[in-house]
Design a protein around this motif. Structure first.
Motif, short mmCIF file in Angstrom:
data_model
loop_
_atom_site.label_atom_id
_atom_site.label_comp_id
_atom_site.label_asym_id
_atom_site.label_seq_id
_atom_site.Cartn_x
_atom_site.Cartn_y
_atom_site.Cartn_z
N SER A 155 0.56 -1.13 -0.13
CA SER A 155 0.04 -0.09 0.07
C SER A 155 0.71 1.35 -0.11
O SER A 155 1.92 1.52 0.78
N ALA A 157 -0.11 4.25 1.02
CA ALA A 157 -0.35 4.95 2.27
C ALA A 157 0.43 4.54 3.36
O ALA A 157 1.10 5.12 4.17
N GLY A 207 0.25 5.93 -6.45
CA GLY A 207 0.87 6.41 -5.40
C GLY A 207 2.20 6.36 -5.24
O GLY A 207 3.04 7.04 -4.48
#
Length: 446
Positions: A155, A157, A207
């Motif tokens: 991820s 994040a 991301g």
């Protein structure tokens, strides 16, 4: 180096710093001192009595009469009352001296006890500090392990959280700051993580760009000067080494950073976006762009200050995009473009000021694109183009500003195609060419 404990004799010091020096118990020590005083007093009295001829101790007898009433000779074999008083005074003086010795012994014992207590306190404090450091190191290591694991998470994040955790750890852990910086730089050196499911647009994981730009922003923030914020200034990363060797930059902001350590952009690729070194300061240390490639986007050093240290672009390739050094100030240090290849990029030094640095383009090759010095000021220092090659590119100095300290070129009878000199320099070059033609004609006539 000698310590304060070294002023005491070895026999007065404890061999074990964890305990006090061995001292006799006070009642025993006092009794020993009194007994010693009594023995010394007795010995002193005995020596004095022997020195006086061993006279009998007592009151002096009245003088005996001799027949006609005339006094007979006075016996000197006995101590007089005055002599006895003198002896008493001497004894009192000796006793007072011995009392002083007793007082010194007591004071010495107090001093030794105080010193031992102080030494115990220092030792306890040292051990407490060491224990605290061990605890801190253990805590830092645990934080480091956790944050490093987050950097490898799927991820974005979580990876971003790991980035900020590593940065916070670097701020708190001075001893491990360089290690934390190395981890962040290593992340940038790694290739973008590909996304196998992506068919259009970016082919890296979602991301990933934000994570990388955040790392650059964090590093840049720690390299800036904060003279009014002592806390942030004390946590600066200036002076530490940064290694971006082989990294790919598609954006990022290093503006106002102060590069004072060893920073490597060797073989890095600037391929897209805007990478800004606007108003950055290169005052000490070394910044290396050796073998780097500028192939797209924009890299700007606008307003940067080159005031010391070394900034080198050895074997760098400027094949595309824009590289701006507009309004940069070259006041000291060395800036080198040795063997650099200018093959397509637009490199500008507009309004740059050269007044102290040594700027060199040794063996540079201009095969495409343009390198321009519009309204640049040459008032000091050295700007040198030695053994350069022109094969289609343009080096344009036609619109420079102040030109009090001209750039240095190889001696050509005719400037190569692609080199555009200032008007005055062109006139001088034309004059030199005419002088050479006239000298040749004279030789033929003669």
């Amino acid at each position: 180096m000698a310590t304060k404990d070294d002023v005491f004799p070895r026999w007065l010091k404890s061999r074990d710093t964890d305990r006090a020096a061995d001292l006799v118990r006070f009642p025993i020590a006092l009794a020993a001192v009194i007994m010693s005083a009594f023995i010394v007093l007795s010995g002193a009295g005995l020596l004095l009595w022997l020195g006086l001829g061993s006279p009998p101790i007592g009151a002096a007898a009245p003088p005996a009469s001799m027949g006609s009433g005339s006094p007979g000779p006075v016996s000197t074999a006995q101590l007089t009352t005055q002599d006895q008083l003198n002896l008493v005074q001497i004894a009192l003086i000796i006793t007072g001296g011995l009392g002083g010795v007793v007082a010194l012994v007591v004071a010495y014992r107090k001093q030794r006890i105080a010193e031992d207590a102080h030494r115990w306190a220092d030792e306890a404090n040292r051990r407490a500090v060491e224990a605290s450091k061990r605890d801190d190191t253990r805590l830092f290591n645990e934080r480091f392990t956790t944050a490093s694991a987050q950097l490898g998470h799927e991820s974005a994040a979580v990876r971003l959280a790991g980035v900020y955790a590593i940065a916070g750890l670097a701020d708190d852990w001075e001893a491990g700051r360089q290690t934390c910086i190395d981890v962040l730089c290593a992340y940038l050196r790694m290739p973008y993580q590909p996304d196998a499911e992506a068919t259009v647009g970016p082919t890296w994981k979602e991301g990933e760009r934000e994570v990388r730009w955040s790392i650059i922003s964090i590093i840049s923030d720690r390299l800036r000067d904060y003279p009014e914020d002592i806390d942030r200034q004390n946590r600066t990363w200036q002076g530490h080494n940064l290694d971006f060797t082989g990294a790919v930059f598609d954006g990022g902001d290093f503006s106002r950073a102060n590069f004072t350590g060893l920073t490597k952009f060797n073989h890095a690729t600037f391929m897209d976006g805007i990478v800004g070194f606007t108003s950055a300061t290169f005052s000490t240390g070394t910044v290396m762009f050796d073998g780097s490639t500028f192939s797209g986007g924009m890299v700007t050093f606008e307003g940067a200050k080159f005031s010391g240290g070394r900034v080198v672009f050895t074997l760098a390739t400027f094949s595309g995009g824009i590289v701006r050094l507009d309004r940069a100030k070259f006041s000291d240090g060395v800036v080198g473009f040795t063997a650099a290849k200018f093959s397509g990029a637009d490199v500008t030094f507009s309004k740059a000021r050269f007044h102290g640095s040594k700027v060199g383009f040794l063996m540079a090759k201009f095969s495409g694109g343009r390198v321009g010095f519009d309204r640049a000021s040459f008032s000091g220092g050295t700007v040198q183009f030695s053994e350069v090659t022109f094969d289609g590119g343009t080096l344009d100095l036609s619109n420079v500003g102040e030109y009090g300290t001209p750039a240095i070129f190889d001696k050509w009878s005719t400037p190569p195609q692609g080199l555009i000199l200032p008007p005055a320099a062109n006139a001088k070059a034309a004059g030199n060419r005419q002088k050479q033609k006239d000298a040749a004609a004279d030789r033929v006539t003669n």
